[in-house]
Design a protein around this motif. Structure first.
Motif, PDB file in Angstrom:
ATOM      1  N   ASP A 108       0.754  -1.328   0.163  1.00 31.59           N
ATOM      2  CA  ASP A 108       0.175  -0.414  -0.532  1.00 31.59           C
ATOM      3  C   ASP A 108       0.811   1.531  -0.339  1.00 31.59           C
ATOM      4  N   GLU A 109       1.670   0.642  -0.457  1.00 34.20           N
ATOM      5  CA  GLU A 109       2.904   1.945  -0.285  1.00 34.20           C
ATOM      6  C   GLU A 109       3.057   1.894  -1.628  1.00 34.20           C
ATOM      7  N   THR A 110       2.987   3.961  -2.671  1.00 40.97           N
ATOM      8  CA  THR A 110       3.848   4.200  -3.859  1.00 40.97           C
ATOM      9  C   THR A 110       4.571   4.747  -3.588  1.00 40.97           C
ATOM     10  N   ALA A 111       6.163   4.113  -3.811  1.00 38.95           N
ATOM     11  CA  ALA A 111       7.151   5.019  -4.424  1.00 38.95           C
ATOM     12  C   ALA A 111       8.078   4.578  -5.369  1.00 38.95           C
ATOM     13  N   GLN A 125      13.963   9.781  -3.293  1.00 39.08           N
ATOM     14  CA  GLN A 125      12.917   9.820  -3.288  1.00 39.08           C
ATOM     15  C   GLN A 125      11.974   9.752  -2.668  1.00 39.08           C
ATOM     16  N   CYS A 126      10.333   9.684  -3.848  1.00 32.28           N
ATOM     17  CA  CYS A 126       8.973  10.265  -3.705  1.00 32.28           C
ATOM     18  C   CYS A 126       7.974   9.226  -3.216  1.00 32.28           C
ATOM     19  N   LEU A 127       7.536   9.582  -1.698  1.00 39.23           N
ATOM     20  CA  LEU A 127       6.900   9.040  -1.569  1.00 39.23           C
ATOM     21  C   LEU A 127       4.919   9.206  -1.347  1.00 39.23           C
ATOM     22  N   HIS A 128       3.935   7.899  -1.979  1.00 41.53           N
ATOM     23  CA  HIS A 128       2.523   8.842  -1.867  1.00 41.53           C
ATOM     24  C   HIS A 128       2.554   7.117  -1.127  1.00 41.53           C
ATOM     25  N   SER A 129       1.737   7.948   0.099  1.00 37.71           N
ATOM     26  CA  SER A 129       1.240   6.867   0.916  1.00 37.71           C
ATOM     27  C   SER A 129      -0.066   6.588   0.944  1.00 37.71           C
ATOM     28  N   GLN A 130      -0.923   5.752   2.024  1.00 38.76           N
ATOM     29  CA  GLN A 130      -1.910   5.483   1.013  1.00 38.76           C
ATOM     30  C   GLN A 130      -2.891   5.017   2.626  1.00 38.76           C
ATOM     31  N   GLU A 131      -1.808   5.865   3.722  1.00 42.91           N
ATOM     32  CA  GLU A 131      -2.805   4.739   4.678  1.00 42.91           C
ATOM     33  C   GLU A 131      -4.267   5.310   6.023  1.00 42.91           C
ATOM     34  N   LYS A 132      -4.562   6.548   4.723  1.00 42.61           N
ATOM     35  CA  LYS A 132      -5.506   7.151   5.181  1.00 42.61           C
ATOM     36  C   LYS A 132      -6.754   6.676   4.833  1.00 42.61           C
ATOM     37  N   LEU A 133      -6.464   6.512   3.111  1.00 41.44           N
ATOM     38  CA  LEU A 133      -7.562   5.673   2.387  1.00 41.44           C
ATOM     39  C   LEU A 133      -7.519   4.214   2.988  1.00 41.44           C
ATOM     40  N   HIS A 134      -6.360   3.394   3.501  1.00 41.83           N
ATOM     41  CA  HIS A 134      -7.068   1.811   4.600  1.00 41.83           C
ATOM     42  C   HIS A 134      -7.063   2.563   5.429  1.00 41.83           C
ATOM     43  N   ALA A 135      -6.786   2.892   6.152  1.00 38.18           N
ATOM     44  CA  ALA A 135      -7.335   3.762   7.678  1.00 38.18           C
ATOM     45  C   ALA A 135      -8.880   3.459   7.773  1.00 38.18           C
ATOM     46  N   LEU A 136      -9.640   4.217   6.616  1.00 33.21           N
ATOM     47  CA  LEU A 136     -11.367   3.703   6.627  1.00 33.21           C
ATOM     48  C   LEU A 136     -11.757   2.379   7.143  1.00 33.21           C
ATOM     49  N   ARG A 178      -5.326   0.346  -7.711  1.00 32.54           N
ATOM     50  CA  ARG A 178      -5.751   1.590  -8.613  1.00 32.54           C
ATOM     51  C   ARG A 178      -4.455   2.700  -7.757  1.00 32.54           C
ATOM     52  N   SER A 179      -4.749   2.812  -6.409  1.00 32.62           N
ATOM     53  CA  SER A 179      -3.721   4.039  -6.133  1.00 32.62           C
ATOM     54  C   SER A 179      -2.845   3.878  -6.793  1.00 32.62           C
ATOM     55  N   HIS A 180      -1.721   3.079  -6.739  1.00 39.02           N
ATOM     56  CA  HIS A 180      -0.569   3.327  -7.393  1.00 39.02           C
ATOM     57  C   HIS A 180      -0.639   3.422  -9.104  1.00 39.02           C
ATOM     58  N   LEU A 181      -1.312   2.907  -9.419  1.00 36.58           N
ATOM     59  CA  LEU A 181      -1.906   3.280 -11.023  1.00 36.58           C
ATOM     60  C   LEU A 181      -1.627   5.065 -11.231  1.00 36.58           C
ATOM     61  N   THR A 182      -2.795   5.605 -10.196  1.00 34.58           N
ATOM     62  CA  THR A 182      -2.897   6.933 -10.286  1.00 34.58           C
ATOM     63  C   THR A 182      -1.765   7.342  -9.446  1.00 34.58           C
ATOM     64  N   ALA A 183      -1.686   7.329  -8.726  1.00 31.08           N
ATOM     65  CA  ALA A 183       0.134   7.661  -8.447  1.00 31.08           C
ATOM     66  C   ALA A 183       1.704   7.940  -9.111  1.00 31.08           C
ATOM     67  N   LEU A 237      13.758   3.820   5.904  1.00 32.63           N
ATOM     68  CA  LEU A 237      14.117   2.768   5.491  1.00 32.63           C
ATOM     69  C   LEU A 237      13.427   1.183   5.774  1.00 32.63           C
ATOM     70  N   CYS A 238      13.176   1.110   7.187  1.00 34.04           N
ATOM     71  CA  CYS A 238      12.272  -0.215   7.893  1.00 34.04           C
ATOM     72  C   CYS A 238      11.540  -0.422   7.008  1.00 34.04           C
ATOM     73  N   THR A 239      10.717   0.623   6.980  1.00 28.10           N
ATOM     74  CA  THR A 239       9.116   0.347   6.409  1.00 28.10           C
ATOM     75  C   THR A 239       9.271   0.220   4.749  1.00 28.10           C
ATOM     76  N   ASP A 240       8.667   0.201   3.966  1.00 22.35           N
ATOM     77  CA  ASP A 240       7.873  -0.332   2.519  1.00 22.35           C
ATOM     78  C   ASP A 240       8.968   0.901   1.893  1.00 22.35           C
ATOM     79  N   ASN A 241       9.757   1.244   0.744  1.00 19.60           N
ATOM     80  CA  ASN A 241      10.005   2.208   0.232  1.00 19.60           C
ATOM     81  C   ASN A 241      11.006   1.899  -1.237  1.00 19.60           C
TER      82      ASN A 241
END
Length: 373
Positions: free
Chosen positions: A11-14, A26-37, A48-53, A313-317
């Motif tokens: 769920d991380e686009t980077a 590096q550039c990162l787009h987090s989907q955290e708020k989306l999946h928190a719902l 779908r979010s990866h494709l957009t970002a 560097l611990c989380t997905d990147n």
């Protein structure tokens, strides 16, 4: 050599650029708020979010680094394990770029990239014992070189990070909750008798955290006052924790049970399969403060170097993907456009080819990750 790395395994686009083994940016787009719902990652929404970002991230990365597409000499992408739809988006972009730019393509094992990521910050002494701890994986490896991983043990059901996140959900903590468990545990003394240390009554190096998750669920069922009665932001959470100090003890005790279980298996691996020169700990749970403290004690007692990537560097990147892709390309390994994405649960084979293509190259299982002889 300049390598572009693409990370879309969950769920991380980077996107990241690594030049000659050092991170450019590096550039990162987090989907955290989306999946928190939904309290967890929804695979279709993630892909779908990866494709957009991705297109916007690529433009951002090139602009920030004053780089053009023509400067890229290698394209690397996470090929697995992960969510199949998400992996296909990133790998598809990598194939398109490699084809259009006429540069080598490298598919990267996401798990091995986690363990090699610290190489961007310091030298890694081999052979190393690798402990990968994340929301989806808990594994031990003997790492003889960046291209030779021998799997020693893996989780049989739930990963350590999943147990932490599910426990946080039971307490009504924000998603993802592992870091909130760790924060609430800070300053509290754990009770070693409160929760079990799971799957230690054996001599193997595998893990199992489903029983611990059940034990925590039963404990919270008997102590419902520990559940936060509202969706807490950080300020409200601090206030609730101060008014309910027993919550800190519970979080510290869960933290200790998981960290002590991991340390016990690490000690078992060190005693049974050495010698090792270093211990690498990676993955999102490698940022856990109690685990770091226990492993520091362990390595000091065994005269080992403890290698911990910085928290970023611990989380997905994508930096780790670009770095591992650079290592493989420097050694002459690459893929052709038939490389496939590999979802979680399926083995990843060594199907790299030499530059120029070596038709005699044969795939081998990456559970013992090494080039064929």
């Amino acid at each position: 050599m300049l390598c572009l790395g693409i990370e879309t395994s969950c769920d991380e686009t980077a996107l990241a650029l690594v030049r000659d083994g050092r991170l450019v940016d590096q550039c990162l787009h987090s989907q955290e708020k989306l999946h928190a719902l939904f309290g967890g990652v929804v695979p279709e929404l993630a892909s779908r979010s990866h494709l957009t970002a991705l297109p916007a991230l690529l433009e951002c990365l090139l602009e920030r680094t004053e780089t053009t597409l023509g400067d890229i000499q290698v394209v690397a992408a996470a090929r697995g394990p992960g969510l199949l739809g998400s992996l296909l988006v990133g790998l598809g972009m990598a194939k398109g770029l490699a084809l259009s730019l006429q540069v080598p393509l490298v598919g990267v094992n996401h798990l091995h990239a986690h363990l090699l990521a610290a190489g961007m910050e310091q030298d890694i002494s081999f052979p190393a014992l690798g402990l990968l701890v994340s929301g989806g994986h808990t594994q031990l490896y003997r790492i003889n070189s960046p291209f030779h991983f021998e799997l020693l043990g893996r989780t049989l059901d739930d990963a350590a990070g999943e147990a932490l996140d599910k426990a946080a959900t039971m307490l009504n903590l924000p998603y993802p909750g592992g870091r909130y468990i760790d924060a609430l545990a800070t300053g509290s003394t754990p009770n070693p008798t409160l929760f079990p240390r799971p799957y230690l009554d054996n001599r193997n190096l595998d893990f199992s955290f489903s029983g611990l998750k059940t034990a925590f669920s039963q404990f919270i069922g008997e102590h419902p006052q520990l559940r936060i009665p509202f969706q807490a932001d950080d300020a409200k959470l601090r206030g609730w924790a101060e008014a309910h100090p027993e919550l800190g003890t519970v979080c510290a005790s869960l933290n200790w049970s998981i960290a002590e279980t991991l340390r016990t298996k690490v000690l078992r691996a060190l005693n049974d399969g050495g010698p090792y020169r270093s211990l690498i700990t990676a993955g999102g749970v490698a940022a856990n403060s109690m685990l770091r403290a226990l492993l520091t004690e362990t390595t000091q007692g065994h005269d080992l170097e403890l290698i911990l990537p910085s928290p970023g560097l611990c989380t997905d990147n994508a930096a780790m993907i670009a770095y591992t892709g650079w290592l493989l390309a420097e050694a002459g390994w690459h893929h052709d456009l038939t490389v496939e994405a590999v979802p979680r649960g399926k083995p990843i084979v060594w199907d790299y080819r030499r530059l120029p293509d070596d038709a005699s190259a044969k795939p081998v299982c990456l559970d013992t990750c090494r080039p064929p002889n």
